[in-house]
Scaffold this active site. Structure first.
Site, PDB file in Angstrom:
ATOM      1  NE  ARG A 283     106.778  45.352   7.851  1.00 34.98           N
ATOM      2  CZ  ARG A 283     106.635  44.233   7.158  1.00 34.98           C
ATOM      3  NH1 ARG A 283     105.580  44.054   6.399  1.00 34.98           N
ATOM      4  NH2 ARG A 283     107.545  43.287   7.222  1.00 34.98           N
ATOM      5  N   PRO A 284     105.708  49.485  13.189  1.00 33.26           N
ATOM      6  CG  PRO A 284     105.087  51.602  13.928  1.00 33.26           C
ATOM      7  CD  PRO A 284     105.627  50.877  12.728  1.00 33.26           C
TER       8      PRO A 284
ATOM      9  CG  ASP B 239     102.427  43.452  -0.190  1.00 30.44           C
ATOM     10  OD1 ASP B 239     103.422  44.019   0.282  1.00 30.44           O
ATOM     11  OD2 ASP B 239     101.670  42.726   0.484  1.00 30.44           O
TER      12      ASP B 239
ATOM     13  NE  ARG C 139     104.961  44.715  11.510  1.00 31.19           N
ATOM     14  CZ  ARG C 139     103.669  44.978  11.621  1.00 31.19           C
ATOM     15  NH1 ARG C 139     102.803  44.227  10.969  1.00 31.19           N
ATOM     16  NH2 ARG C 139     103.242  45.967  12.375  1.00 31.19           N
TER      17      ARG C 139
ATOM     18  CG  ASP D 110     102.555  52.474  17.617  1.00 30.13           C
ATOM     19  OD1 ASP D 110     102.750  51.880  16.553  1.00 30.13           O
ATOM     20  OD2 ASP D 110     102.206  53.673  17.677  1.00 30.13           O
ATOM     21  CD  GLN D 111      98.435  53.213  16.004  1.00 35.43           C
ATOM     22  OE1 GLN D 111      97.244  53.491  16.136  1.00 35.43           O
ATOM     23  NE2 GLN D 111      99.403  53.983  16.476  1.00 35.43           N
TER      24      GLN D 111
ATOM     25  CB  ILE E 164     103.011  51.660   2.308  1.00 35.23           C
ATOM     26  CG1 ILE E 164     101.771  51.952   1.447  1.00 35.23           C
ATOM     27  CG2 ILE E 164     102.643  50.810   3.511  1.00 35.23           C
ATOM     28  CD1 ILE E 164     100.672  52.703   2.147  1.00 35.23           C
TER      29      ILE E 164
ATOM     30  CB  CYS F 276     110.331  42.026   4.596  1.00 36.06           C
ATOM     31  SG  CYS F 276     109.970  40.544   3.631  1.00 36.06           S
TER      32      CYS F 276
ATOM     33  NE  ARG G 289     108.938  35.885   5.331  1.00 33.02           N
ATOM     34  CZ  ARG G 289     108.639  37.180   5.320  1.00 33.02           C
ATOM     35  NH1 ARG G 289     109.409  38.030   4.674  1.00 33.02           N
ATOM     36  NH2 ARG G 289     107.562  37.619   5.942  1.00 33.02           N
TER      37      ARG G 289
ATOM     38  CE  LYS H 172     103.077  36.943   2.830  1.00 33.46           C
ATOM     39  NZ  LYS H 172     103.391  37.545   4.139  1.00 33.46           N
ATOM     40  CG  ASN H 173      99.407  39.295   3.255  1.00 28.97           C
ATOM     41  OD1 ASN H 173     100.328  38.782   3.884  1.00 28.97           O
ATOM     42  ND2 ASN H 173      99.608  40.218   2.329  1.00 28.97           N
TER      43      ASN H 173
END
Length: 427
Positions: free
Chosen positions: A124-125, A314, A95, A127-128, A336, A119, A406, A22-23
């Protein structure tokens, strides 16, 4: 709303084929935006997040068709993108939708992307992502819940050091850098196998990338990318899902039995396999996959999550189930995400003995879990509840399994093929 009914106590035996990751699939689907040539992806898993990504791309004007073949082929054509926009209605549940930002900005010079959802496992911003793209010359603002990005003169290569290791941030900046002018250096880059796989796909599309799989990635921009071409033929095949493989390893370890995981990559699961062996599980790897054997009698093993190649966040919830039924007490530390112990209360409904103190859970093994009705709170939590149901006495009902869909490709069907008593129902 779908739910799973599990009657525990059956050992698992047989073999299961691990689906595409998935990732890796999500960023690689978005990478099709970087070229006007048709892109062929194989081994694309059948997941709700993949369906959402395809809907998002189609909304932009991308042609995206899934083949009915067993090889999970998806054909994408982004030659006629009409709307470089990711609206809230399609982004709110996932996300990873933020991954269209870099490709859209790099190829079209503009992007409007809703701030993402997904989720509820903690902050989990993005901004980066924004800081990195701004360093490459983009003008970016946030208005009414949308990221508005513009780079009419194109992106420029630059050295970017992120404040933290971020997987999707690395992927977004990596994709954007392929079409940027000059050299981009990504410092403090994430090292996950899925990022390595994305880079290999981009290289097959004509990108110039070095260092992928390390914390320093160097990208020399090119004017144009083409469809992925490799020695194995046209297209790109998505790497097997290490988290699905790890989940089935934990399921077999907890329930007992012997299972062969076809296509699973042991070299992507070193930290998990090491902990399984400490717990008393036999794990063997070979060219065809991973074989696991367990008698269900486990020893408690503590672990601490961290960035790859350390123990993955995960896999925290799934491995915690093993400690719930093991001999002894284990400390589980989550570094995390701050809200990733939401499965604890549900496991305790099944009879688990767990105490949480901040980012650490103290898990004391019990002789037997007992079936009950539980509720999935996020993707990996739902997998942990399924594993717990496999070993609990009596019947376990797992509600809100849309979280499971998902990220797991027909999980109950794969478990049923291994001998589990599990069924999906509505109500």
């Amino acid at each position: 709303m779908d739910k799973l009914i599990i009657r525990g106590g059956r050992p698992l035996k047989g073999e299961v084929t691990i689906s595409g990751a998935k990732n890796a699939a999500l960023p690689e689907l978005c990478a099709a935006l970087l070229t006007d040539e048709p892109v062929r992806l194989a081994n694309v898993p059948r997941l709700q997040d993949v369906a959402t990504t395809l809907a998002l791309l189609r909304n932009m004007g991308v042609s995206a068709e899934r083949s009915e073949s067993e090889d999970g082929v998806v054909m994408l054509d982004a030659s006629c993108v009409s709307r470089p926009e990711a609206p809230y209605d399609l982004v709110k549940t996932m996300r990873a939708s933020i991954l269209v930002l870099g490709p859209l900005l790099a190829r079209f010079g503009e992007a409007t992307v809703s701030l993402p959802g997904g989720c509820a496992i903690g902050s989990r911003p993005v901004d980066q992502h924004i800081k990195g793209l701004q360093a490459m010359g983009a003008s970016i603002g946030v208005e009414h819940g949308y990221i508005i990005a513009r780079a009419p003169n194109g992106l420029k290569g630059v050295r970017i050091t992120t404040d933290m290791v971020t997987v999707t941030g690395t992927e977004n900046l990596l994709m954007a850098a392929t079409l940027a002018e000059g050299e981009t250096v990504l410092e403090n880059a994430a090292r996950e196998p899925e990022i390595r796989d994305l880079a290999e796909m981009l290289i097959a599309m004509g990108a110039r990338i070095e260092g992928h799989g390390s914390s320093r990635i160097v990208v020399r921009g090119v004017p144009k990318l083409h469809a992925p071409r490799s020695a194995g033929g046209d297209g790109h095949r998505i790497v097997p899902d290490r988290i699905e493989a790890g989940t089935f390893l934990c399921a077999a370890a907890a329930a007992g039995g012997e299972v062969m995981l076809r296509d699973a990559r042991a070299d992507h699961l070193d930290a998990v396999i090491e902990k399984l062996r400490e717990a008393g599980v036999q794990v063997e790897s070979g060219a065809e996959g991973i074989r696991v054997h367990s008698d269900g009698r486990l020893k408690a093993v503590g672990f601490r999550t961290s960035e790859y190649p350390a123990f993955p966040t995960d896999m925290q919830a799934q491995f915690m189930v093993l400690d719930c039924i093991a001999q002894g007490t284990a400390l589980v530390t989550e570094t995390i995400f701050e809200n990733r112990f939401m499965h604890v209360d549900e496991l305790m409904r099944l009879g688990a003995k767990i105490e949480v103190d901040g980012h650490t859970a103290v898990v004391t093994g019990v002789a037997q879990l007992s079936g009950a009705t539980v509720m999935a709170t996020d993707l990996r939590a739902s997998a942990s509840l399924v594993i717990a149901g496999l070993v609990a006495s009596g019947e376990t009902q797992v509600d809100r399994i849309y979280h499971l869909d998902r990220g797991y490709d027909r999980m109950e069907a794969k478990l049923r093929a291994l001998g589990a008593d599990i069924e999906r129902t509505r109500g």
